[in-house]
Design a protein around this motif. Structure first.
Motif: not given
Length: 316
Positions: A91-118
């Protein structure tokens, strides 16, 4: 411990309706290596004499609840799965999205997407997955941890290598990613399907350009290579019908709507036996290839098999 629901709640009413719809069936279906039994919600709702007549084949409600309870998303959008950490930033604009790092991966799919895949993972176990468009690699790792395929590959047109994803690949067997690769690159895609994925492709997730032309070209190439019973997912199909895309200067204002492809695929469903079902959500849809699918045509496009009484669909 059972789950208590107020009898005047919408949730209770829906679960009761679902439970009653299962009466007259049998239990004991095995899903993903375990035997299903009536979930406490269903057991508490049905009369005693009906509890032994439940069949949890196909989409087992208990399995779905079990799978969906795996991921706990905190208010900040962080969650963990299979030993990996993720942060949702769709839900964040592209310029505000954090890059993935060793602590956590950034994912653009919000919760409704994740629940469909689950929910899909509760009764679908693909052998090989191909993903189009990976951004910071979060969706790649999420799908890998959720579905646990034998093999997985992905392509992304972006030239920038995602270092945390490369590190993940280095410690995981039969996992591949191709950066700076167009989804129109037929030679590379064929090599991926027949070599990297051992010609066992049965799950495609297209989260790439979202344009009608590119998405259709990819579907025309890959759907014939998809194994019978496989699933093809196309995300963000409805962008042309959202408020922020209606002005003449909006993004993609000069492009055809991706929903045109959905219309054509529905006609393909009606015209052939290649597709067994199309399931549509506002933000994505999936196409399941028929288990008995046999492509008899020698034409350059499977859409040549659409029967439309000689009339052509006008693109919007």
């Amino acid at each position: 411990m059972g789950i208590c629901l107020p009898r005047n709640s919408i949730i209770y009413t829906n679960q009761l309706r679902f439970a009653r719809s299962l009466s007259g069936r049998q239990i004991g279906k095995r899903h993903r290596g375990r035997t299903c039994s009536p979930h406490p919600i269903i057991s508490n709702l049905l009369p005693a004499k009906q509890k032994h007549n439940l069949d949890f084949s196909e989409t087992c409600f208990a399995c779905a609840l079990y799978t969906m309870s795996q991921i706990k998303i905190d208010p900040g959008g962080a969650f963990s799965l299979g030993g990996e950490n993720f942060v949702i930033e769709g839900d964040l604009p592209p310029e505000q999205r954090r890059p993935s790092n060793s602590n956590a991966f950034t994912i653009l799919k919000n919760e409704p997407y994740l629940r469909v895949y689950e929910n899909l993972a509760s009764n679908f176990s693909p052998r090989s997955i191909l993903e189009l468009g990976i951004f910071q690699g979060g969706s790649y790792v999420f799908l890998d941890k959720l579905f646990k395929p034998r093999r997985m590959s992905a392509v992304d047109i972006g030239p920038h290598v995602v270092a945390p994803l490369v590190q993940y690949l280095s410690r995981t067997e039969n996992r591949f990613v191709h950066f700076a690769t167009s989804q129109r690159d037929r030679e590379t895609l064929n090599q991926i399907v027949f070599n990297e994925l051992a010609n066992e492709l049965d799950f495609v997730v297209d989260d790439a350009s979202h344009t009608y032309e590119d998405t259709k070209a990819f579907f025309e190439l890959l759907f014939p290579l998809l194994r019978p019973g496989g699933i093809y997912v196309i995300e963000d199909w409805s962008w042309a019908h959202q408020d922020n895309f209606q002005s003449p200067d909006a993004a993609f204002s000069n492009r055809y709507a991706l929903s045109n492809l959905l219309f054509e695929q529905i006609m393909l469903l009606g015209s052939t036996s290649l597709i067994s079902e199309i399931r549509i959500w506002r933000f994505l849809y999936l196409i399941r290839k028929a288990k008995s699918a046999v492509c008899m045509t020698k034409s350059s496009s499977i859409f040549d098999q659409v029967l439309s009484r000689g009339r052509r669909l006008s693109l919007i």
